[in-house]
Design an enzyme around this catalytic site. Structure first.
Site, PDB file in Angstrom:
ATOM      1  N   ARG A   1      42.775   4.498  10.198  1.00 34.66           N
ATOM      2  CA  ARG A   1      42.804   3.394  11.154  1.00 34.66           C
ATOM      3  C   ARG A   1      42.329   3.926  12.510  1.00 34.66           C
ATOM      4  O   ARG A   1      43.036   4.729  13.116  1.00 34.66           O
ATOM      5  CB  ARG A   1      44.221   2.810  11.238  1.00 34.66           C
ATOM      6  CG  ARG A   1      44.720   2.310   9.889  1.00 34.66           C
ATOM      7  CD  ARG A   1      46.073   1.626   9.962  1.00 34.66           C
ATOM      8  NE  ARG A   1      47.159   2.545  10.330  1.00 34.66           N
ATOM      9  CZ  ARG A   1      47.805   3.330   9.453  1.00 34.66           C
ATOM     10  NH1 ARG A   1      47.438   3.340   8.172  1.00 34.66           N
ATOM     11  NH2 ARG A   1      48.797   4.087   9.858  1.00 34.66           N
TER      12      ARG A   1
ATOM     13  N   GLU B   1      15.145  16.589   4.417  1.00 29.17           N
ATOM     14  CA  GLU B   1      13.758  17.010   4.552  1.00 29.17           C
ATOM     15  C   GLU B   1      12.816  15.809   4.679  1.00 29.17           C
ATOM     16  O   GLU B   1      11.840  15.850   5.434  1.00 29.17           O
ATOM     17  CB  GLU B   1      13.327  17.852   3.343  1.00 29.17           C
ATOM     18  CG  GLU B   1      14.168  19.089   3.114  1.00 29.17           C
ATOM     19  CD  GLU B   1      15.298  18.852   2.126  1.00 29.17           C
ATOM     20  OE1 GLU B   1      15.480  19.725   1.241  1.00 29.17           O
ATOM     21  OE2 GLU B   1      16.001  17.821   2.240  1.00 29.17           O
TER      22      GLU B   1
ATOM     23  N   HIS C   1      16.775  12.465   1.403  1.00 28.98           N
ATOM     24  CA  HIS C   1      17.373  13.709   1.855  1.00 28.98           C
ATOM     25  C   HIS C   1      16.866  14.085   3.250  1.00 28.98           C
ATOM     26  O   HIS C   1      15.936  13.482   3.786  1.00 28.98           O
ATOM     27  CB  HIS C   1      17.076  14.817   0.854  1.00 28.98           C
ATOM     28  CG  HIS C   1      17.781  14.631  -0.450  1.00 28.98           C
ATOM     29  ND1 HIS C   1      17.653  15.522  -1.497  1.00 28.98           N
ATOM     30  CD2 HIS C   1      18.644  13.670  -0.875  1.00 28.98           C
ATOM     31  CE1 HIS C   1      18.392  15.113  -2.514  1.00 28.98           C
ATOM     32  NE2 HIS C   1      18.996  13.994  -2.166  1.00 28.98           N
TER      33      HIS C   1
END
Length: 361
Positions: free
Chosen positions: A210, A55, A53
């Site tokens: 695309r 942090e 994550h």
């Protein structure tokens, strides 16, 4: 202090945005570590689903410089074991003095628990800095977490007189090249692109990004009758990019060519918008792009399920009472009952104008 907190949190929110399309169904989260002297010494964001994550990245970047400093994070640190260990453990080990959080996490296994752990350990915690922006950023995550359905984004291009095609059905192309390139970018950030039977027959779309983006969207077709062309771009590419057809049980036999080509055929007793929303929520889809046509958009509008509009307005006039508008369905009887959007943005995408409207959560 408040001005500094807002400045640093805006930086964390900008970092969080970098995870769009790569982290869902998890939220986008950004974090920075500010030292006791007021300097940024670490930063990070949630980069990909299942990986560390925000942090963790920020604290690793800061190293020993985090001790005594402040962590700014756009969402409450998690306090449970999921794909990764609890972020609260890493925050406590870092020796921080203060944690500033934009918003609490409504996920049931967190829901204030992360903040409670930090407070119990003696850290100073500030909650709610730039919360409105944080909630806007992660509105799809909030919708999935709290209402068990995706965030539905309606996209269309229309003329100055509100037409999405001529009276003969010709619609390619109302918008300009830059607008169409932007649509391809968006397609690479969502879980699914949804259309109705009419769009498949009229446009033979591929519904892919695309160039490809961080996410490969599932192509979804709604067809109660199952009367879809046996040979089209969706059928020919079904083994390369997922295709789902929602249909009625008695119509499954009409879709054998699609099934044989690799499409998933899902029979449902009803194809109303609420049923489709529940089905996609069960599949943990976070962002769903509705690309048409007017009937599909109308059904989701009637059900109150349009969460965001991305509308290209082209400097073109078509006229004609038979030329279609973007939203069909039942509609409303009184202007007083109309949906009025509060969160509205305008942006020039020459030669078009892009109007974006969002539901506030």
């Amino acid at each position: 202090m408040l001005a500094d907190d807002e400045r640093f949190m805006l930086h964390a929110l900008a970092l969080a945005e970098r995870g769009r399309g790569a982290v869902e169904p998890n939220p986008m989260v950004g974090a920075i570590v500010v030292s006791e002297t007021g300097h940024i010494v670490g930063e990070g964001w949630h980069e990909r689903f299942g990986e560390p994550h925000a942090e963790i990245h920020a604290l690793q970047h800061a190293g020993d410089a985090a001790c005594g400093g402040t962590l700014y994070v756009s969402l409450e640190p998690c306090c449970h074991f999921g794909k990764t260990p609890p972020c609260t453990d890493a925050v406590l080990r870092a020796g921080l003095r203060r944690v500033v959080v934009a918003m609490a996490d409504p996920f049931p296994k967190v829901a204030g628990g992360g903040i409670a752990i930090l407070l119990k350990a003696g850290l100073q915690v500030e909650l709610g800095i730039c919360e409105t922006l944080a909630r806007r950023l992660n509105a799809p995550y909030l919708m999935l977490t709290q209402q068990a359905r995706p965030w539905f984004i309606a996209k269309w291009a229309m003329t100055l007189d509100g037409k999405i095609a001529t009276k003969t059905g010709d619609s390619q192309w109302i918008s300009g090249i830059a607008s169409r390139e932007l649509v391809h970018e968006w397609r690479g950030q969502v879980d699914a692109i949804l259309v109705g039977r009419g769009t498949v027959h009229a446009d033979d779309p591929m519904l892919t990004a695309r160039p490809p983006g961080p996410r490969t969207a599932t192509r979804i077709v709604l067809s109660a009758s199952g009367m879809l062309p046996a040979d089209c771009q969706l059928v020919r590419t079904a083994r390369d990019v997922p295709v789902i057809v929602f249909t009625r049980p008695e119509a499954v036999r009409n879709l054998r060519s699609w099934s044989d080509a690799g499409a998933e055929i899902v029979p449902l007793d009803s194809l109303d918008a609420l049923t489709i929303a529940r089905e996609l929520g069960n599949r943990r889809m976070t962002n769903v792009f509705i690309e048409g046509g007017a009937g599909v958009l109308g059904s989701f509008h009637d059900a109150g399920l349009l969460d965001e509009l991305r509308v290209f307005i082209a400097p073109v006039l078509l006229g004609g009472t038979a030329a279609p508008g973007p939203i069909a369905g039942v509609g409303i009887a009184r202007l007083a009952d109309a949906t009025r959007w509060d969160d509205v943005e305008f942006r020039s995408v020459e030669p078009d104008m892009l109007m974006r409207c969002r539901r506030l959560l």
